[in-house]
Design an enzyme around this catalytic site. Structure first.
Site, short mmCIF file in Angstrom:
data_model
loop_
_atom_site.label_atom_id
_atom_site.label_comp_id
_atom_site.label_asym_id
_atom_site.label_seq_id
_atom_site.Cartn_x
_atom_site.Cartn_y
_atom_site.Cartn_z
N GLU A 1 0.66 -1.36 0.08
CA GLU A 1 0.06 0.01 -0.07
C GLU A 1 0.80 1.17 0.09
O GLU A 1 0.58 2.36 -0.76
CB GLU A 1 -0.97 -0.08 1.28
CG GLU A 1 -1.89 1.21 1.42
CD GLU A 1 -2.82 1.31 0.01
OE1 GLU A 1 -2.43 2.16 -0.64
OE2 GLU A 1 -3.55 0.22 0.07
N ASP B 1 1.16 3.83 -2.86
CA ASP B 1 0.75 5.32 -2.79
C ASP B 1 1.83 6.47 -3.30
O ASP B 1 1.72 7.17 -4.12
CB ASP B 1 0.29 5.68 -1.66
CG ASP B 1 -1.19 5.08 -1.26
OD1 ASP B 1 -1.55 4.53 -2.03
OD2 ASP B 1 -1.23 4.61 -0.04
N SER C 1 -7.02 1.82 -4.25
CA SER C 1 -5.73 2.24 -3.84
C SER C 1 -4.87 3.00 -4.72
O SER C 1 -4.03 3.94 -4.26
CB SER C 1 -4.89 1.47 -2.96
OG SER C 1 -5.32 1.06 -1.71
#
Length: 543
Positions: A258, A262, A455
């Site tokens: 994650e 990002d 995401s």
């Protein structure tokens, strides 16, 4: 009345919205094994220490109808002066804390309506009239409470939320690692940006993108190596620790996926932007404290914040949702855009029935849904709703909130009717490539892998907003009213094929892909803030 018994002798009142439901383990990525609760439940040791965050009222309430107006925007200093914590409430909380043997932590950001108290479990139990128990799961030990928090009657209305007594996992990351299939394709973030018409050669120099992370970490060597493959300089990344959270890289199967997704997506599409990563604990307290810290961060000064964590509305307490939404209102007031992943489990959001993910369902954030994108260069050959449930690779979240009412800017979007009288806010607002079978080539813990999920869409849109802020020379701020305006229709590729379970795509807004995927250069034009003061002045001259 002696000061020592001022609050202890008062009748108790329940803190509205504080009721906690029985514990259900949560917080791991779908690929991880579901944690199981052990049969052993123990009372939390009385001498253990806890830090809690109390949310108190502001000096003056925000005029939420003016959010998004350029002439209503405040600097962080102005916001703190007008809407910081109410001094009367802070004084009461300090007196309450002293009586119950709790320590008041220093207030370092005057714009936050947060007072942090620390003390022993025994003191917390007495102060808030609660019981605390310890559950053990495969993820570790968690301190839990059930039922309501109660407060001395004098604190009624002066304390809006008490966060941190319970430290169960609150949210999960919305990323999906692609399963190897011959039909898969993948793109770098730069290639996705090119297909979506992000302006070639544009940079986001002078902007800072904030990223909220509830676990995991990054390694500078991975970022250097990744951006070298893109032919770009590595971004400047700053880790900001919140509530004991910190940059703690582990392995590619955990939350590192994650964090790296990002950073790499937003930094690749918004070249030149600085990145501030706010690492916190995976609790409602940590989540909310990280957002308020980022919004009022006068050092890093993010102009856009990306959030790729969340959970079904039903998994949150009412006080937590109210406090987090208030933090997003504050962001809108100071001109900070918040982009949030809409979830990866279709219209159910991984729960029973239809659900939307929070904080994506907050009406003060830009909720980002997912598509399956096929194309090359600047040409898109196919784009449909992301729905890979048959391959166990998820589907875009989307639907109608049962908590937040239909916003005024969404009234002409034909959002389906809510199932509760309080609800109505439609999710998502916008979309972008999220299907792991057409995912993003990312480097995580020395490995190159392909990752999808909504995401990826939140940092993609955060990068686009950062580009807009640099190009327009003013922060876009709360962009939802501008993007839903009739004049912004050309700024989107309307996605009309596919479904996410209960909802199907169609012309215009839908509960799968929102308004559609971006036409980058036109989005930049659409979100440029327009002053209403000039218009009023011109009207006055013609009379």
């Amino acid at each position: 009345m002696p000061t020592s018994s001022r609050f202890a002798s008062q009748s108790r009142v329940p803190l509205p919205g504080s009721e906690r439901k029985p514990f259900v383990p949560a917080g791991a990525p779908k690929a991880a094994k579901t944690p199981k609760v052990s049969t052993a439940v123990k009372t939390v040791p009385a001498t253990g220490r806890i830090r809690v965050s109390l949310i108190v009222p502001p000096k003056q309430p925000l005029d939420t109808k003016r959010l998004g107006k350029l002439d209503a925007r405040l600097s962080r200093a102005q916001f703190a002066a007008r809407h910081g914590a109410d001094p009367a409430s802070v004084r009461l909380v300090k007196a309450f804390a002293k009586e119950f043997g709790l320590t008041v932590e220093p207030i370092t950001q005057p714009g936050r309506c947060t007072v942090q108290l620390s003390g022993t479990c025994a003191a917390m139990r007495k102060a808030f009239a609660i019981s605390l128990v310890e559950h053990t799961t495969e993820q570790g030990k968690f301190r839990l409470r059930e039922g309501e928090i109660s407060l001395p009657a004098e604190l009624e209305g002066h304390v809006l939320a008490v966060l941190g007594l319970d430290n169960r996992p609150q949210a999960k990351p919305h990323f999906r690692i692609a399963k190897p299939r011959a039909t898969n394709v993948s793109y770098t973030p730069v290639q996705v940006a090119q297909m979506y018409g992000f302006p070639a050669g544009a940079t986001a120099t002078g902007q800072t993108i904030g990223i909220i992370e509830l676990g995991g970490g990054y390694r500078a060597a991975d970022l250097t190596a990744y951006f070298k493959t893109l032919g770009l300089p590595a971004p400047t990344v700053t880790a900001v620790p919140i509530d004991g959270g910190k940059n703690t890289p582990g392995n590619a199967n955990g939350a590192d996926g994650e964090v790296m997704l990002d950073i790499e997506v937003c930094a690749a599409v918004a070249q030149g932007a600085k990145i501030a990563v706010y690492f916190t604990t995976n609790t409602d307290q940590g989540f909310i404290d990280a957002i308020t810290t980022a919004v009022h961060d006068s050092t890093n000064k993010p102009s856009v914040i990306s959030i790729s964590w969340g959970g079904p509305e039903s998994s949150w307490t009412e006080q937590s949702m109210t406090a987090l939404d208030a933090a997003c209102q504050a962001a809108a007031a100071v001109g900070v855009t918040i982009t949030v992943a809409a979830g990866d489990n279709g219209s159910s959001d991984g729960a029973s029935g239809d659900n939307v993910d929070f904080p994506a369902s907050s009406p003060h954030v830009l909720a980002c849904g997912g598509t399956k994108l096929v194309g090359s260069g600047s040409t898109i050959t196919s784009e449909v709703v992301w729905d890979e449930t048959s391959n166990d690779e998820g589907a875009t979240g989307g639907g109608v909130s049962t908590v937040f009412a239909l916003p005024t800017w969404q009234k002409n979007a034909n959002v389906p009717s809510p199932t509760t009288s309080a609800g109505g806010r439609g999710v998502p607002d916008v979309s972008g490539d999220a299907d792991p079978s057409t995912g993003y080539t990312i480097r995580v813990d020395s490995e190159t892998t392909v990752i999808g999920g909504t995401s990826a869409v939140a940092p993609l849109w955060a990068g686009l907003i950062a580009l807009a802020n640099a190009q327009n020379k003013v922060a876009a701020g709360f962009v939802n009213p501008a993007l839903y305006a009739a004049g912004a229709k050309k700024a989107f590729r309307d996605i009309t094929q596919g479904n996410n379970g209960s909802f199907s795509a169609g012309p215009g807004w839908d509960a799968c892909t929102g308004l559609g995927s971006p036409v980058g250069n036109l989005v930049i034009q659409a979100v440029a803030p327009k002053s209403t003061t000039t218009k009023k002045a011109k009207k006055g001259k013609t009379k």
